[in-house]
Design a protein around this motif. Structure first.
Motif, PDB file in Angstrom:
ATOM      1  N   GLY A  16     -14.254 -33.072   8.314  1.00  0.00           N
ATOM      2  CA  GLY A  16     -14.050 -33.152   9.752  1.00  0.00           C
ATOM      3  C   GLY A  16     -13.999 -31.809  10.446  1.00  0.00           C
ATOM      4  N   ILE A  17     -13.036 -31.676  11.334  1.00  0.00           N
ATOM      5  CA  ILE A  17     -12.893 -30.460  12.130  1.00  0.00           C
ATOM      6  C   ILE A  17     -12.601 -29.262  11.245  1.00  0.00           C
ATOM      7  CG2 ILE A  17     -11.475 -29.343  13.904  1.00  0.00           C
ATOM      8  CD1 ILE A  17     -11.186 -32.094  15.210  1.00  0.00           C
ATOM      9  N   GLU A  20     -15.713 -27.967   9.736  1.00  0.00           N
ATOM     10  CA  GLU A  20     -16.515 -27.331  10.789  1.00  0.00           C
ATOM     11  C   GLU A  20     -15.958 -25.950  11.142  1.00  0.00           C
ATOM     12  OE1 GLU A  20     -19.722 -26.934  13.275  1.00  0.00           O
ATOM     13  OE2 GLU A  20     -19.360 -28.519  11.806  1.00  0.00           O
ATOM     14  N   ASN A  79      -4.955 -26.761  11.015  1.00  0.00           N
ATOM     15  CA  ASN A  79      -5.746 -27.938  11.370  1.00  0.00           C
ATOM     16  C   ASN A  79      -5.296 -29.202  10.650  1.00  0.00           C
ATOM     17  OD1 ASN A  79      -8.354 -29.499  12.083  1.00  0.00           O
ATOM     18  ND2 ASN A  79      -8.428 -29.378   9.836  1.00  0.00           N
ATOM     19  N   THR A 177     -12.462 -37.523  18.491  1.00  0.00           N
ATOM     20  CA  THR A 177     -13.540 -36.702  17.941  1.00  0.00           C
ATOM     21  C   THR A 177     -14.103 -37.389  16.712  1.00  0.00           C
ATOM     22  OG1 THR A 177     -12.507 -34.693  18.825  1.00  0.00           O
ATOM     23  CG2 THR A 177     -14.091 -34.391  17.044  1.00  0.00           C
ATOM     24  N   THR A 179     -14.672 -37.844  13.485  1.00  0.00           N
ATOM     25  CA  THR A 179     -14.263 -37.433  12.143  1.00  0.00           C
ATOM     26  C   THR A 179     -13.882 -38.669  11.341  1.00  0.00           C
ATOM     27  OG1 THR A 179     -11.920 -37.211  12.723  1.00  0.00           O
ATOM     28  CG2 THR A 179     -13.336 -35.277  13.094  1.00  0.00           C
ATOM     29  N   LYS A 189     -16.783 -40.434  21.344  1.00  0.00           N
ATOM     30  CA  LYS A 189     -16.132 -39.379  20.568  1.00  0.00           C
ATOM     31  C   LYS A 189     -16.830 -38.041  20.783  1.00  0.00           C
ATOM     32  CE  LYS A 189     -15.030 -42.745  16.951  1.00  0.00           C
ATOM     33  NZ  LYS A 189     -15.311 -43.173  15.563  1.00  0.00           N
ATOM     34  N   ASP A 191     -18.227 -34.338  19.593  1.00  0.00           N
ATOM     35  CA  ASP A 191     -18.889 -33.756  18.423  1.00  0.00           C
ATOM     36  C   ASP A 191     -17.995 -32.636  17.894  1.00  0.00           C
ATOM     37  OD1 ASP A 191     -20.454 -32.286  16.621  1.00  0.00           O
ATOM     38  OD2 ASP A 191     -22.290 -32.607  17.777  1.00  0.00           O
ATOM     39  N   PRO A 192     -17.565 -32.689  16.618  1.00  0.00           N
ATOM     40  CA  PRO A 192     -16.708 -31.626  16.076  1.00  0.00           C
ATOM     41  C   PRO A 192     -17.290 -30.231  16.264  1.00  0.00           C
ATOM     42  CG  PRO A 192     -16.836 -33.452  14.528  1.00  0.00           C
ATOM     43  CD  PRO A 192     -17.826 -33.742  15.613  1.00  0.00           C
ATOM     44  N   VAL A 196     -15.112 -27.143  17.914  1.00  0.00           N
ATOM     45  CA  VAL A 196     -14.828 -25.914  17.173  1.00  0.00           C
ATOM     46  C   VAL A 196     -15.459 -24.707  17.857  1.00  0.00           C
ATOM     47  CG1 VAL A 196     -15.234 -24.708  14.989  1.00  0.00           C
ATOM     48  CG2 VAL A 196     -14.444 -27.090  14.995  1.00  0.00           C
TER      49      VAL A 196
END
Length: 236
Positions: A16-17, A20, A79, A177, A179, A189, A191-192, A196
């Protein structure tokens, strides 16, 4: 904060984030990124600058060990998170405590462990990943929202406390988001990659806060209004 040649540590870095953040830090020229997760074997990528490290941020001994290993860090990205979809009055207390243990106590544990490291390395920067839930709650996510609200004030407090050592503290807030955490929910949602990018732009520009999408900006703008304004459309 200049990210080129920086040394970063990202918690929850395996998907996920978090994944990224690792990717984009490297793309901006980071010298090394410690990719911290409870399952370091799941870290993907063959870039030699990625250093997988085992970490559960709710385990103080593991936090201390990561701080010992990653003593060259000058950018810490908190995170790691969880969501248990619990109401506060009727939900499972163990799950509610997990939310607070992760988002508040875990983030605080990482901050306390790495604050002296950041100071020794010139001040550096710290980024906490939060949520629109820091500002607004919906039925079914009371535990998450309460924990994220606590993390928001943790972020504000540590920004003040760490200013004297030259550490830049940035709070990132985002709405839904795309994920794994929200994979089963059918809704619009972010886009990660966009989230970022905006967050790292904020680090490099010295921003105190990044509101990553229109929904989050709209909700925060309502904080000065009576609660009934924010919750007018919420089904009770």
């Amino acid at each position: 904060m200049e990210l080129h040649n920086a040394t970063g540590l990202v918690t929850g870095a395996n998907r996920g984030i978090g994944a990224e953040f690792v990717r984009q830090l490297l793309a901006r020229g980071a010298a090394r990124v410690y990719a911290a997760t409870r399952r370091p074997g799941t870290i993907s990528g063959d870039d030699a600058r990625i250093v997988p490290v085992p970490l559960d941020i709710t385990d103080d001994a593991m936090v201390a060990e990561v701080a010992r290993v990653a003593a060259d860090v000058d950018v810490l990205i908190n995170n790691a998170g969880t969501v248990t979809f619990q109401n506060l009055v009727t939900g499972d207390l163990g799950a509610i405590r997990l939310e607070m243990a992760t988002h508040f106590w875990g983030t605080l544990s990482m901050t306390r462990a790495f604050a002296p490291i950041l100071a020794r390395n010139g001040g550096g920067a710290l980024l906490n990943v939060m949520s629109v839930g820091s500002f607004q709650v919906f039925p079914g996510n009371g535990a998450y929202a309460a924990a994220k609200a606590a993390e928001w004030q943790l972020t504000n407090s540590t920004r003040l406390e760490l200013a004297a050592q030259g550490t830049h503290v940035l709070g990132l807030h985002l709405s839904a988001t795309d994920t794994d955490m929200l994979a089963g929910i059918d809704m619009a949602k972010n886009d990660p990659a966009d989230v970022v990018r905006d967050a790292l732009d904020g680090l490099e520009s010295g921003a105190d806060e990044v509101l990553a999408d229109a929904d989050t900006r709209a909700v925060k703008a309502l904080l000065s209004q009576p609660p009934a304004t924010m919750y007018a459309g919420v089904s009770m």
